[in-house]
Motif scaffolding. Structure first.
Motif, PDB file in Angstrom:
ATOM      1  N   ASN A  15       0.857  -1.185   0.000  1.00 43.79           N
ATOM      2  CA  ASN A  15       0.000   0.000   0.000  1.00 43.79           C
ATOM      3  C   ASN A  15       0.891   1.232   0.000  1.00 43.79           C
ATOM      4  OD1 ASN A  15      -2.560  -1.236   0.186  1.00 43.79           O
ATOM      5  ND2 ASN A  15      -2.307  -1.515   2.375  1.00 43.79           N
ATOM      6  N   LEU A  16       0.593   2.165  -0.881  1.00 47.93           N
ATOM      7  CA  LEU A  16       1.282   3.456  -0.896  1.00 47.93           C
ATOM      8  C   LEU A  16       0.220   4.537  -0.936  1.00 47.93           C
ATOM      9  CD1 LEU A  16       4.178   2.932  -3.467  1.00 47.93           C
ATOM     10  CD2 LEU A  16       4.355   3.056  -0.993  1.00 47.93           C
ATOM     11  N   GLU A  17       0.285   5.447   0.007  1.00 51.27           N
ATOM     12  CA  GLU A  17      -0.669   6.552   0.041  1.00 51.27           C
ATOM     13  C   GLU A  17       0.080   7.847   0.249  1.00 51.27           C
ATOM     14  OE1 GLU A  17      -4.009   6.075   2.679  1.00 51.27           O
ATOM     15  OE2 GLU A  17      -3.898   3.903   2.501  1.00 51.27           O
ATOM     16  N   ARG A  18      -0.443   8.889  -0.353  1.00 54.17           N
ATOM     17  CA  ARG A  18       0.130  10.211  -0.120  1.00 54.17           C
ATOM     18  C   ARG A  18      -0.237  10.658   1.288  1.00 54.17           C
ATOM     19  NH1 ARG A  18       0.437  13.916  -5.081  1.00 54.17           N
ATOM     20  NH2 ARG A  18       0.482  15.375  -3.360  1.00 54.17           N
ATOM     21  N   ALA A  19       0.620  11.475   1.855  1.00 52.20           N
ATOM     22  CA  ALA A  19       0.344  12.018   3.186  1.00 52.20           C
ATOM     23  C   ALA A  19      -0.855  12.953   3.120  1.00 52.20           C
ATOM     24  CB  ALA A  19       1.567  12.776   3.704  1.00 52.20           C
ATOM     25  N   MET A  20      -1.630  12.963   4.182  1.00 47.48           N
ATOM     26  CA  MET A  20      -2.787  13.840   4.272  1.00 47.48           C
ATOM     27  C   MET A  20      -2.315  15.260   4.556  1.00 47.48           C
ATOM     28  SD  MET A  20      -5.953  13.538   6.959  1.00 47.48           S
ATOM     29  CE  MET A  20      -5.164  14.292   8.356  1.00 47.48           C
ATOM     30  N   GLY A  21      -2.924  16.220   3.895  1.00 48.87           N
ATOM     31  CA  GLY A  21      -2.609  17.613   4.162  1.00 48.87           C
ATOM     32  C   GLY A  21      -3.142  18.026   5.528  1.00 48.87           C
ATOM     33  N   ALA A  22      -2.494  18.988   6.156  1.00 51.95           N
ATOM     34  CA  ALA A  22      -2.911  19.450   7.490  1.00 51.95           C
ATOM     35  C   ALA A  22      -4.320  20.021   7.487  1.00 51.95           C
ATOM     36  CB  ALA A  22      -1.924  20.484   8.013  1.00 51.95           C
ATOM     37  N   ASN A  23      -4.806  20.511   6.351  1.00 52.55           N
ATOM     38  CA  ASN A  23      -6.151  21.087   6.287  1.00 52.55           C
ATOM     39  C   ASN A  23      -7.173  20.122   5.703  1.00 52.55           C
ATOM     40  OD1 ASN A  23      -5.106  21.144   3.716  1.00 52.55           O
ATOM     41  ND2 ASN A  23      -6.014  23.123   3.183  1.00 52.55           N
ATOM     42  N   ASP A  24      -6.792  18.864   5.477  1.00 48.68           N
ATOM     43  CA  ASP A  24      -7.714  17.874   4.926  1.00 48.68           C
ATOM     44  C   ASP A  24      -8.618  17.300   6.006  1.00 48.68           C
ATOM     45  OD1 ASP A  24      -6.551  18.164   2.454  1.00 48.68           O
ATOM     46  OD2 ASP A  24      -5.328  16.335   2.593  1.00 48.68           O
ATOM     47  N   ARG A  25      -9.782  16.819   5.580  1.00 51.47           N
ATOM     48  CA  ARG A  25     -10.705  16.151   6.492  1.00 51.47           C
ATOM     49  C   ARG A  25     -10.125  14.787   6.855  1.00 51.47           C
ATOM     50  NH1 ARG A  25     -14.872  12.457   5.952  1.00 51.47           N
ATOM     51  NH2 ARG A  25     -16.498  12.670   7.520  1.00 51.47           N
ATOM     52  N   ASN A  26     -10.133  14.463   8.141  1.00 47.59           N
ATOM     53  CA  ASN A  26      -9.626  13.180   8.616  1.00 47.59           C
ATOM     54  C   ASN A  26     -10.810  12.246   8.799  1.00 47.59           C
ATOM     55  OD1 ASN A  26      -8.467  11.015   9.835  1.00 47.59           O
ATOM     56  ND2 ASN A  26      -7.500  12.140  11.498  1.00 47.59           N
ATOM     57  N   SER A  27     -10.870  11.196   7.982  1.00 45.39           N
ATOM     58  CA  SER A  27     -11.987  10.248   8.089  1.00 45.39           C
ATOM     59  C   SER A  27     -11.548   8.930   8.708  1.00 45.39           C
ATOM     60  CB  SER A  27     -12.592  10.001   6.703  1.00 45.39           C
ATOM     61  OG  SER A  27     -11.626   9.398   5.858  1.00 45.39           O
ATOM     62  N   GLY A  28     -10.384   8.894   9.273  1.00 49.42           N
ATOM     63  CA  GLY A  28      -9.890   7.667   9.898  1.00 49.42           C
ATOM     64  C   GLY A  28      -9.165   8.011  11.166  1.00 49.42           C
ATOM     65  N   HIS A  29      -7.925   7.626  11.238  1.00 46.30           N
ATOM     66  CA  HIS A  29      -7.106   8.014  12.382  1.00 46.30           C
ATOM     67  C   HIS A  29      -5.741   8.445  11.871  1.00 46.30           C
ATOM     68  CE1 HIS A  29      -5.306   3.960  12.094  1.00 46.30           C
ATOM     69  NE2 HIS A  29      -4.393   4.348  12.956  1.00 46.30           N
ATOM     70  N   PHE A  30      -4.931   8.954  12.768  1.00 46.88           N
ATOM     71  CA  PHE A  30      -3.613   9.420  12.382  1.00 46.88           C
ATOM     72  C   PHE A  30      -2.702   8.222  12.159  1.00 46.88           C
ATOM     73  CE2 PHE A  30      -5.320  12.875  15.033  1.00 46.88           C
ATOM     74  CZ  PHE A  30      -5.272  13.904  14.095  1.00 46.88           C
ATOM     75  N   VAL A  31      -2.296   8.013  10.929  1.00 45.49           N
ATOM     76  CA  VAL A  31      -1.341   6.959  10.596  1.00 45.49           C
ATOM     77  C   VAL A  31      -0.018   7.654  10.347  1.00 45.49           C
ATOM     78  CG1 VAL A  31      -0.726   5.127   8.978  1.00 45.49           C
ATOM     79  CG2 VAL A  31      -3.120   5.488   9.601  1.00 45.49           C
ATOM     80  N   GLN A  32       0.961   7.332  11.155  1.00 45.99           N
ATOM     81  CA  GLN A  32       2.252   7.993  11.041  1.00 45.99           C
ATOM     82  C   GLN A  32       3.213   7.264  10.105  1.00 45.99           C
ATOM     83  OE1 GLN A  32       2.948   7.929  15.339  1.00 45.99           O
ATOM     84  NE2 GLN A  32       2.899  10.154  15.288  1.00 45.99           N
ATOM     85  N   GLY A  33       2.956   5.984   9.876  1.00 45.05           N
ATOM     86  CA  GLY A  33       3.879   5.205   9.060  1.00 45.05           C
ATOM     87  C   GLY A  33       5.005   4.605   9.878  1.00 45.05           C
ATOM     88  N   HIS A  34       4.853   4.620  11.191  1.00 50.04           N
ATOM     89  CA  HIS A  34       5.850   4.019  12.087  1.00 50.04           C
ATOM     90  C   HIS A  34       5.336   2.643  12.495  1.00 50.04           C
ATOM     91  CE1 HIS A  34       7.771   7.870  12.216  1.00 50.04           C
ATOM     92  NE2 HIS A  34       6.719   8.450  12.755  1.00 50.04           N
ATOM     93  N   VAL A  35       5.859   1.614  11.913  1.00 52.25           N
ATOM     94  CA  VAL A  35       5.397   0.257  12.179  1.00 52.25           C
ATOM     95  C   VAL A  35       5.786  -0.143  13.597  1.00 52.25           C
ATOM     96  CG1 VAL A  35       5.597  -2.171  11.498  1.00 52.25           C
ATOM     97  CG2 VAL A  35       5.530  -0.373   9.750  1.00 52.25           C
ATOM     98  N   ASP A  36       4.804  -0.605  14.367  1.00 51.07           N
ATOM     99  CA  ASP A  36       5.074  -1.082  15.723  1.00 51.07           C
ATOM    100  C   ASP A  36       5.568  -2.518  15.718  1.00 51.07           C
ATOM    101  OD1 ASP A  36       4.327   1.217  17.290  1.00 51.07           O
ATOM    102  OD2 ASP A  36       2.259   0.801  16.731  1.00 51.07           O
TER     103      ASP A  36
END
Length: 170
Positions: A15-36
């Motif tokens: 999966n590759l997704e562009r980062a969400m802009g700071a002014n975009d609507r968030n319809s999920g949760h904050f995904v940082q891309g830091h795999v736990d």
């Protein structure tokens, strides 16, 4: 160490997704891309057009996975359906549209998936741990103060008895 990167081969889908802009609507949760950690797919189960996916995870990530909470699986923000603390797994349901947008349905049982817990849940847990540590420290100090008070009371009572005995002897 934490990802499934070592299992990928030339041509593996990711999966590759562009980062969400700071002014975009968030319809999920904050995904940082830091795999736990890398979880393991335990089961796929079809229900109509939907696909249930059961994923194993470690004790380290388990506290941050809650029903109706969020988790990133291979970078996709998804809603957790059930969590089994004892058997260390959670499941989620992929609707038909989501199945077309992510790589999870193309994987096989036993394959790894990258997991990232909800960062807001991690922050909340960290804050609670800080409060819990402070409460434990205060409770320890209270126990020491109670022990000192009991000792002081016992000494005062003993002194009272000694004084009473001396008065009685005169």
């Amino acid at each position: 160490r934490r990802t499934d990167l070592g299992d990928l081969k030339v041509g593996s889908l990711v999966n590759l997704e562009r980062a969400m802009g700071a002014n975009d609507r968030n319809s999920g949760h904050f995904v940082q891309g830091h795999v736990d950690e890398a979880g393991k797919i335990l089961e796929f189960k079809r229900e109509g057009e939907s696909l249930w996916v059961k994923i194993a995870l470690s004790d380290d990530l388990l506290p941050y996975v809650v029903p109706k909470g969020y988790i990133a699986v291979d970078g996709a923000s998804l809603t957790v359906c059930e969590v089994n603390q004892k058997e260390k797994w959670f499941n989620l349901m992929l609707i038909a549209h989501t199945q077309q947008c992510v790589v999870i349905p193309l994987k096989k049982v036993g394959e790894k998936v990258n997991l990232e817990g909800d960062c807001l849940g991690k922050y909340a847990a960290s804050a609670v741990r800080g409060v819990a540590d402070r409460v434990a420290s205060l409770e320890h100090r209270v126990r020491r103060a109670e022990a000192s008070a009991h000792l002081a009371f016992s000494l005062a009572a003993l002194c009272g008895l000694v004084l009473a005995w001396k008065s009685f002897r005169k």
